[in-house]
Write a protein that holds these residues in place. Structure first.
Motif, PDB file in Angstrom:
ATOM      1  N   UNK A   1       0.858  -1.181   0.000  1.00 25.17           N
ATOM      2  CA  UNK A   1       0.000   0.000   0.000  1.00 25.17           C
ATOM      3  C   UNK A   1       0.894   1.231   0.000  1.00 25.17           C
ATOM      4  N   UNK A   2       0.370   2.311  -0.492  1.00 24.79           N
ATOM      5  CA  UNK A   2       1.124   3.556  -0.459  1.00 24.79           C
ATOM      6  C   UNK A   2       1.298   3.975   0.991  1.00 24.79           C
ATOM      7  N   UNK A   3       2.455   4.473   1.334  1.00 26.68           N
ATOM      8  CA  UNK A   3       2.721   4.842   2.720  1.00 26.68           C
ATOM      9  C   UNK A   3       1.788   5.926   3.208  1.00 26.68           C
ATOM     10  N   UNK A   4       1.450   6.853   2.348  1.00 28.27           N
ATOM     11  CA  UNK A   4       0.549   7.932   2.736  1.00 28.27           C
ATOM     12  C   UNK A   4      -0.800   7.364   3.157  1.00 28.27           C
ATOM     13  N   UNK A   5      -1.322   6.400   2.409  1.00 29.23           N
ATOM     14  CA  UNK A   5      -2.618   5.803   2.736  1.00 29.23           C
ATOM     15  C   UNK A   5      -2.551   5.045   4.050  1.00 29.23           C
ATOM     16  N   UNK A   6      -1.472   4.318   4.267  1.00 33.84           N
ATOM     17  CA  UNK A   6      -1.335   3.553   5.505  1.00 33.84           C
ATOM     18  C   UNK A   6      -1.269   4.492   6.706  1.00 33.84           C
ATOM     19  N   UNK A   7      -0.542   5.599   6.567  1.00 30.66           N
ATOM     20  CA  UNK A   7      -0.417   6.563   7.649  1.00 30.66           C
ATOM     21  C   UNK A   7      -1.739   7.204   8.016  1.00 30.66           C
ATOM     22  N   UNK A   8      -2.558   7.481   7.038  1.00 28.97           N
ATOM     23  CA  UNK A   8      -3.871   8.092   7.298  1.00 28.97           C
ATOM     24  C   UNK A   8      -4.746   7.177   8.139  1.00 28.97           C
ATOM     25  N   UNK A   9      -4.714   5.884   7.858  1.00 30.75           N
ATOM     26  CA  UNK A   9      -5.523   4.941   8.633  1.00 30.75           C
ATOM     27  C   UNK A   9      -5.078   4.929  10.090  1.00 30.75           C
TER      28      UNK A   9
ATOM     29  N   UNK B   1      -3.570   7.349  11.737  1.00 31.61           N
ATOM     30  CA  UNK B   1      -3.934   8.623  12.352  1.00 31.61           C
ATOM     31  C   UNK B   1      -5.417   8.647  12.670  1.00 31.61           C
ATOM     32  N   UNK B   2      -6.238   8.190  11.747  1.00 33.35           N
ATOM     33  CA  UNK B   2      -7.682   8.167  11.991  1.00 33.35           C
ATOM     34  C   UNK B   2      -8.029   7.262  13.165  1.00 33.35           C
ATOM     35  N   UNK B   3      -7.369   6.120  13.267  1.00 28.99           N
ATOM     36  CA  UNK B   3      -7.616   5.205  14.386  1.00 28.99           C
ATOM     37  C   UNK B   3      -7.195   5.842  15.704  1.00 28.99           C
ATOM     38  N   UNK B   4      -6.055   6.540  15.712  1.00 26.19           N
ATOM     39  CA  UNK B   4      -5.580   7.204  16.928  1.00 26.19           C
ATOM     40  C   UNK B   4      -6.539   8.309  17.354  1.00 26.19           C
ATOM     41  N   UNK B   5      -7.017   9.079  16.408  1.00 24.65           N
ATOM     42  CA  UNK B   5      -7.960  10.155  16.721  1.00 24.65           C
ATOM     43  C   UNK B   5      -9.252   9.583  17.291  1.00 24.65           C
ATOM     44  N   UNK B   6      -9.729   8.512  16.707  1.00 20.97           N
ATOM     45  CA  UNK B   6     -10.957   7.881  17.214  1.00 20.97           C
ATOM     46  C   UNK B   6     -10.759   7.380  18.640  1.00 20.97           C
ATOM     47  N   UNK B   7      -9.596   6.802  18.932  1.00 20.89           N
ATOM     48  CA  UNK B   7      -9.312   6.310  20.280  1.00 20.89           C
ATOM     49  C   UNK B   7      -9.239   7.461  21.278  1.00 20.89           C
ATOM     50  N   UNK B   8      -8.636   8.563  20.893  1.00 17.94           N
ATOM     51  CA  UNK B   8      -8.556   9.740  21.770  1.00 17.94           C
ATOM     52  C   UNK B   8      -9.947  10.284  22.056  1.00 17.94           C
ATOM     53  N   UNK B   9     -10.783  10.339  21.030  1.00 17.42           N
ATOM     54  CA  UNK B   9     -12.159  10.833  21.239  1.00 17.42           C
ATOM     55  C   UNK B   9     -12.945   9.928  22.182  1.00 17.42           C
TER      56      UNK B   9
END
Length: 79
Positions: free
Chosen positions: A39-47, A49-57
């Motif tokens: 997978x493209x590294x940019x796409x993997x990084x976004x997932x 980050x989104x998971x981390x943000x959801x966990x923080x919320x």
């Protein structure tokens, strides 16, 4: 998402990387079973980050409702 065997992946690695950069995941299989994903590294990084943000919320919501013991969390972090 496309899949290719190990032999084909070795022969066409540059092409598979180009596909990943274009946003298309590629699964590499061995004996018909998936063993790796390109997978493209940019796409993997976004997932991530989104998971981390959801966990923080989710954690912030528990703080607002008072369902978390901060002293227990601090003690757990010291172990």
């Amino acid at each position: 998402m496309s899949s290719v065997g190990v032999f084909e992946a070795k022969a066409k690695l540059s092409e598979l990387i180009d596909r990943a950069q274009a946003g298309k995941d590629v699964v590499i299989t061995r004996h018909g079973r998936p063993v790796a994903r390109i997978v493209a590294e940019k796409a993997a990084g976004r997932k991530d980050v989104k998971a981390a943000i959801a966990e923080i919320r989710r954690f912030r919501k528990t703080l607002r409702t008072g369902r978390v013991d901060l002293r227990a969390l601090i003690a757990e972090g010291r172990r």
